[in-house]
Enzyme design. Structure first.
Site, PDB file in Angstrom:
ATOM      1  CG  PHE A  61      -2.171  -0.987   0.907  1.00  0.00           C
ATOM      2  CD1 PHE A  61      -2.385  -1.568  -0.334  1.00  0.00           C
ATOM      3  CD2 PHE A  61      -3.047  -1.309   1.936  1.00  0.00           C
ATOM      4  CE1 PHE A  61      -3.446  -2.441  -0.567  1.00  0.00           C
ATOM      5  CE2 PHE A  61      -4.112  -2.182   1.720  1.00  0.00           C
ATOM      6  CZ  PHE A  61      -4.314  -2.749   0.479  1.00  0.00           C
ATOM      7  NE  ARG A  62       3.399   0.313  -4.556  1.00  0.00           N
ATOM      8  CZ  ARG A  62       4.185  -0.659  -4.949  1.00  0.00           C
ATOM      9  NH1 ARG A  62       5.135  -1.102  -4.154  1.00  0.00           N
ATOM     10  NH2 ARG A  62       4.059  -1.197  -6.133  1.00  0.00           N
ATOM     11  CG  HIS A  77      10.597 -11.603  -3.631  1.00  0.00           C
ATOM     12  ND1 HIS A  77       9.668 -10.790  -4.239  1.00  0.00           N
ATOM     13  CD2 HIS A  77      11.372 -12.073  -4.633  1.00  0.00           C
ATOM     14  CE1 HIS A  77       9.872 -10.783  -5.546  1.00  0.00           C
ATOM     15  NE2 HIS A  77      10.921 -11.545  -5.804  1.00  0.00           N
ATOM     16  CG  ASP A  99       3.030  -9.254  -4.998  1.00  0.00           C
ATOM     17  OD1 ASP A  99       3.311  -8.295  -4.246  1.00  0.00           O
ATOM     18  OD2 ASP A  99       3.798  -9.662  -5.884  1.00  0.00           O
TER      19      ASP A  99
HETATM   20  O1  DOR Z   1       6.046  -7.372  -8.942  1.00  0.00           O
HETATM   21  C1  DOR Z   1       6.337  -7.021  -7.806  1.00  0.00           C
HETATM   22  N1  DOR Z   1       6.082  -5.776  -7.368  1.00  0.00           N
HETATM   23  N2  DOR Z   1       6.950  -7.885  -6.989  1.00  0.00           N
HETATM   24  C2  DOR Z   1       7.468  -7.493  -5.811  1.00  0.00           C
HETATM   25  O2  DOR Z   1       8.084  -8.297  -5.154  1.00  0.00           O
HETATM   26  C3  DOR Z   1       7.370  -6.101  -5.373  1.00  0.00           C
HETATM   27  C4  DOR Z   1       6.215  -5.432  -5.985  1.00  0.00           C
HETATM   28  C5  DOR Z   1       6.230  -3.944  -5.819  1.00  0.00           C
HETATM   29  O3  DOR Z   1       6.385  -3.477  -4.696  1.00  0.00           O
HETATM   30  O4  DOR Z   1       6.038  -3.222  -6.816  1.00  0.00           O
END
Ligand code: DOR
Length: 450
Positions: free
Chosen positions: A65-66, A181, A306
């Protein structure tokens, strides 16, 4: 006098530990208070659930969620709005934000930011780094912490624990299950030349190939056996890894994503271009078949989305500058319900993958089960509703979904969070009331039970 409750769901078909059968469910003080024929009971609010199925609330144990630092892509308010609209009652957030969540103060800050803005319950992973390995054992016990996350291969952001010694140090610090991961950083670097100067995005699974995933997972299994530490392998993408992981089920759980169960290469890259680009990649159909086999055999422990949105502008950059990741928290349940209707899994297995599974993996306190005393987190679904997933329905800031235009059978009708209806008929209701998820391994003496 007849019993009185805060809320009764009447006439629905409930997925309880006894099986899936018609049953009323009553809620009091945020918890499930009674299950059965409650014809004589009264409640402040009655939810007519006739023809609907009631599942324990869906837990999405992998979202991005950044917040803080990358809010142009998503934030806790929009991300959790999407969760509630998609029938999700709890999320675990990944640490590759900016700055990475590494300190106790960062975690407390995240919890404070989420309160009053989150539409579902939440917990946050601490990012593992060589520099913080020694203190992870303390950090993982803090309120609001879902555990520790290791990136063995680099993805979005700069979190990385690539070498065996460093991974060992992380696994030796602390006790809770560690989320990983699993892609091999050395091989990723060696093979980057394949795509470095611009290439078709269809080469993404060639660069990050099967061997990249398998090598990392084999290395990880060696370290798991050596240290005895429990791990959870995130977004497994290869048929080969499911067989390796099957040898370590005493210590190891693993996740599959709806997108790896739904899409396949090369078609997904032809249709969606870089919007299908994620790490680890979507691979050819034989791997999708292998993941379904792992679901069918009871090997896979949970489904996580994810959810990793990037803006359309960022995604439009020429590959490989286009970032990896796609939104998914809101489409997790509709996609799985559609797979259920297509005969690919049972409702019992769906509940295991979306609720009981995450609760077992992470030892969540009081969630993951429709039983008396548990949090009244309920996902109400119409198994037969025919709907089309559209980008207009998506709450994520990015405003797109790789599943735009997909017709599905099965849809979330309501999301109930600790007894409060927070979504009904595609609309959010009331105010965001999400709270921290609690974990059995970290309950403090005297910790309240609600
Ligand atoms: O595709 C992905 N995006 N895999 C990840 O492990 C991180 C994620 C992201 O944070 O954009």
């Amino acid at each position: 006098m007849a019993d009185s409750y805060d809320l009764i769901l009447k006439g629905g078909i409930a997925a309880t530990p006894n099986g899936i059968a018609e049953s009323d469910i009553a809620v009091k003080d945020g918890r499930i208070a009674a299950i059965g024929d409650l014809g004589r009971a009264s409640a402040a609010e009655v939810f007519d659930a006739k023809g609907l199925h009631i599942l324990p609330g869906v837990i999405d144990s992998q979202v991005h969620f950044r917040e803080p630092g990358l809010e142009h892509k998503e934030d806790l308010a929009t991300g959790t709005a999407g969760a509630a609209l998609g029938g999700v009652t709890a999320i675990f957030e990944m640490p590759n934000t900016n700055p990475n969540t590494l300190t106790a103060a960062d975690l407390a800050d995240k919890v404070a930011r989420a309160r009053g803005r989150a539409w579902c319950d939440f917990a946050f992973f601490m990012g593992a780094a060589e520099s913080n390995a020694a203190v992870l054992g303390e950090l993982e016990r803090l309120p609001g912490c879902a555990g520790v996350k290791i990136f063995m291969g680099s993805s979005t952001g700069n979190l990385l624990v690539a070498e065996d010694d460093a991974i060992r140090a992380v696994l030796q610090s602390g006790r809770r299950r560690v989320a990983v991961h699993s892609e091999d950083e050395k091989r990723l670097r060696e093979r980057f030349a394949l795509v470095r100067d611009g290439a078709d995005v269809a080469l993404h699974p060639e660069w990050r190939d099967v061997e990249t995933a398998v090598t990392a997972t084999r290395r990880l299994m060696r370290l798991v056996r050596e240290t005895g530490r429990r791990v959870h392998v995130l977004h497994v993408t290869t048929s080969e890894e499911t067989e390796i992981l099957a040898e370590h089920k005493d210590l190891v759980t693993f996740e599959v994503t709806p997108q790896h169960l739904t899409l396949a290469a090369p078609e997904c890259y032809a249709e969606l271009g870089s919007f299908a680009q994620m790490n680890p990649p979507i691979r050819e159909a034989r791997h999708r078949d292998g993941l379904w086999r792992a679901v069918g055999q009871g090997l896979a422990d949970c489904v996580g989305s994810d959810h990793a949105p990037h803006t359309r502008e960022e995604k439009a950059r020429p590959y490989p500058q286009s970032p990896s990741g796609m939104p998914g928290v809101q489409t997790l349940l509709p996609l799985l319900l559609d797979h259920l209707n297509a005969g690919r899994l049972t409702l019992e297995r769906l509940v295991d993958l979306t609720s009981t599974g995450p609760a077992r993996i992470y030892n969540i306190a009081g969630k993951g089960r429709l039983a008396i005393g548990y949090d009244a987190d309920l996902t109400v679904v119409d198994l037969k509703a025919q709907r089309t997933i559209t980008k207009n329905w998506i709450a994520a800031k990015c405003g797109w979904t790789p599943f735009d235009g997909r017709r599905v059978t099965g849809w979330p009708k309501a999301t109930i969070l600790r007894g409060q209806i927070v979504m009904r008929d595609d609309a959010l209701i009331g105010a965001p009331s999400g709270e921290v998820v609690r974990f059995a391994e970290c309950l403090a003496p005297g910790d309240s039970t609600s």
